[in-house]
Design a protein around this motif. Structure first.
Motif, PDB file in Angstrom:
ATOM      1  N   GLU A  32      10.797 -39.683  -9.671  1.00  0.00           N
ATOM      2  CA  GLU A  32      10.681 -40.195 -11.029  1.00  0.00           C
ATOM      3  C   GLU A  32      10.938 -39.103 -12.051  1.00  0.00           C
ATOM      4  O   GLU A  32      11.593 -39.302 -13.067  1.00  0.00           O
ATOM      5  N   ALA A  33      10.407 -37.886 -11.770  1.00  0.00           N
ATOM      6  CA  ALA A  33      10.604 -36.772 -12.700  1.00  0.00           C
ATOM      7  C   ALA A  33      12.074 -36.390 -12.772  1.00  0.00           C
ATOM      8  O   ALA A  33      12.618 -36.137 -13.841  1.00  0.00           O
ATOM      9  N   THR A  34      12.717 -36.391 -11.564  1.00  0.00           N
ATOM     10  CA  THR A  34      14.128 -36.022 -11.524  1.00  0.00           C
ATOM     11  C   THR A  34      14.981 -37.057 -12.234  1.00  0.00           C
ATOM     12  O   THR A  34      15.983 -36.724 -12.879  1.00  0.00           O
ATOM     13  N   ALA A  35      14.557 -38.322 -12.107  1.00  0.00           N
ATOM     14  CA  ALA A  35      15.367 -39.406 -12.657  1.00  0.00           C
ATOM     15  C   ALA A  35      14.936 -39.805 -14.058  1.00  0.00           C
ATOM     16  O   ALA A  35      15.355 -40.838 -14.563  1.00  0.00           O
ATOM     17  N   SER A  36      14.063 -39.023 -14.707  1.00  0.00           N
ATOM     18  CA  SER A  36      13.585 -39.393 -16.046  1.00  0.00           C
ATOM     19  C   SER A  36      14.731 -39.562 -17.026  1.00  0.00           C
ATOM     20  O   SER A  36      14.703 -40.419 -17.889  1.00  0.00           O
ATOM     21  N   ASN A  37      15.748 -38.735 -16.894  1.00  0.00           N
ATOM     22  CA  ASN A  37      16.967 -38.927 -17.679  1.00  0.00           C
ATOM     23  C   ASN A  37      18.148 -38.360 -16.901  1.00  0.00           C
ATOM     24  O   ASN A  37      18.525 -37.204 -17.096  1.00  0.00           O
ATOM     25  N   PRO A  38      18.703 -39.169 -16.006  1.00  0.00           N
ATOM     26  CA  PRO A  38      19.818 -38.664 -15.188  1.00  0.00           C
ATOM     27  C   PRO A  38      21.053 -38.346 -16.008  1.00  0.00           C
ATOM     28  O   PRO A  38      21.968 -37.686 -15.522  1.00  0.00           O
ATOM     29  N   ASN A  39      21.085 -38.818 -17.256  1.00  0.00           N
ATOM     30  CA  ASN A  39      22.241 -38.577 -18.117  1.00  0.00           C
ATOM     31  C   ASN A  39      22.043 -37.399 -19.064  1.00  0.00           C
ATOM     32  O   ASN A  39      22.818 -37.226 -20.005  1.00  0.00           O
ATOM     33  N   ALA A  40      20.992 -36.606 -18.832  1.00  0.00           N
ATOM     34  CA  ALA A  40      20.734 -35.454 -19.704  1.00  0.00           C
ATOM     35  C   ALA A  40      21.919 -34.490 -19.673  1.00  0.00           C
ATOM     36  O   ALA A  40      22.488 -34.216 -18.622  1.00  0.00           O
ATOM     37  N   GLU A  41      22.271 -33.992 -20.839  1.00  0.00           N
ATOM     38  CA  GLU A  41      23.391 -33.051 -20.961  1.00  0.00           C
ATOM     39  C   GLU A  41      22.924 -31.642 -20.599  1.00  0.00           C
ATOM     40  O   GLU A  41      21.899 -31.176 -21.086  1.00  0.00           O
ATOM     41  N   LYS A  77      10.744 -30.690 -24.815  1.00  0.00           N
ATOM     42  CA  LYS A  77      10.725 -31.652 -25.916  1.00  0.00           C
ATOM     43  C   LYS A  77      12.050 -32.407 -26.070  1.00  0.00           C
ATOM     44  O   LYS A  77      12.119 -33.375 -26.824  1.00  0.00           O
ATOM     45  N   LEU A  78      13.085 -31.972 -25.382  1.00  0.00           N
ATOM     46  CA  LEU A  78      14.412 -32.563 -25.574  1.00  0.00           C
ATOM     47  C   LEU A  78      14.817 -33.329 -24.325  1.00  0.00           C
ATOM     48  O   LEU A  78      15.375 -32.773 -23.386  1.00  0.00           O
ATOM     49  N   ASP A  79      14.551 -34.625 -24.322  1.00  0.00           N
ATOM     50  CA  ASP A  79      14.850 -35.444 -23.158  1.00  0.00           C
ATOM     51  C   ASP A  79      16.355 -35.551 -22.907  1.00  0.00           C
ATOM     52  O   ASP A  79      16.785 -35.778 -21.778  1.00  0.00           O
TER      53      ASP A  79
END
Length: 275
Positions: A32-41, A77-79
């Motif tokens: 879940e932590a890894t996939a919190s934002n799979p599109n993070a830049e 702080k920067l998702d």
């Protein structure tokens, strides 16, 4: 005996089931932590590796220090972004930024016009970088740059101190009005020794550095001037990277407002050097 054997089997089954469930729960939490934002830049941060306590390698070879801690707090702080770090010698960091190899440069960069013509500065600073003339206590005292004409002054190549002295000399073309710049990677004990043996007459340092050298090397450095430059340190970006700059500025301002930045300064630098 059969009842005792059944009890043992039941106990083992319960233990194994609990262990498997715990493992699955841990794996799910990690996923879940890894996939919190799979599109993070991914943002590649260019920084140094030998400027303790701001950015350096610890005994395990891991990058650490005040600048790293601030960036990690910003990253939390920067998702929409994920920070990765690429460390190198100080002189190579901005070269990498120019070449597009890194997206953000972090190494206690103060403002100067030459850098600002090439790179985008953040609007929010994270460390005070007011500069003073510093000398051995009891030696000649100098209160401003004009009094350093004909004197030898330490400066690291590419540093803001070097830039200030070079600008001063360009505005004073007469040889007898110029300051002699002694270029040296003058950090730590080399600087203290150089002031004692006459390799340079003075240094130009922040209050933090003067205090640090006095403590580390049992020196007796003394600030002899009013500030000759008042600045903070900032993160640097490519000129076109306004979106990243604004995001980092926003997160950094939150750290300031909630007191986290001051806490990190006290933890890593020994006092609040953020004002």
């Amino acid at each position: 005996m059969r009842r005792h054997s059944n009890l043992i089997r039941w106990g083992l089954l319960t233990f194994l089931t609990t262990t498997l469930l715990a493992a699955c729960g841990s794996a799910n939490a990690t996923d879940e932590a890894t996939a919190s934002n799979p599109n993070a830049e991914t943002v590649v941060v260019g920084t140094g590796n030998g400027y303790q306590p701001f950015v350096y390698l610890n005994e395990n070879g891991d990058l650490t220090g005040y600048d790293v801690a601030v960036l990690e707090a910003i990253d939390e702080k920067l998702d929409g972004y994920q920070f990765e770090y690429e460390s190198s010698d100080f002189k190579n960091i901005l070269t990498s930024l120019s070449a597009g190899k890194v997206d953000l440069a972090a190494h206690q960069y103060e403002y100067n016009d030459e850098r600002a013509s090439k790179y985008l500065y953040g609007d929010v600073g994270y460390t005070d970088y007011t500069l003073y003339i510093v000398n051995e206590a009891g030696e000649d005292q100098y209160s401003n740059l004009d009094e350093l004409q004909g004197k030898k002054v330490f400066a690291s190549p590419g540093s803001n101190v070097a830039y200030l002295l070079e600008q001063y000399n360009s505005e004073h073309p007469n040889t007898d009005e110029q300051i002699t710049i002694v270029y040296n990677e003058n950090i730590g004990e080399l600087l203290v020794t150089g002031l004692k043996n006459g390799a340079a007459d003075v240094a130009i340092l922040t209050q933090y550095d003067a205090n640090k050298y006095n403590e580390q090397f049992d020196a007796n450095l003394e600030i002899t001037s009013e500030p000759i430059s008042v600045s903070k340190t900032y993160f640097l970006y490519d000129k076109a990277d306004e979106e990243l700059k604004d995001a980092v500025d926003g997160a950094l301002q939150e750290l300031i407002d909630e007191g986290t930045l001051a806490e990190l300064s006290i933890e890593y630098l020994g006092d609040d050097y953020t004002q």
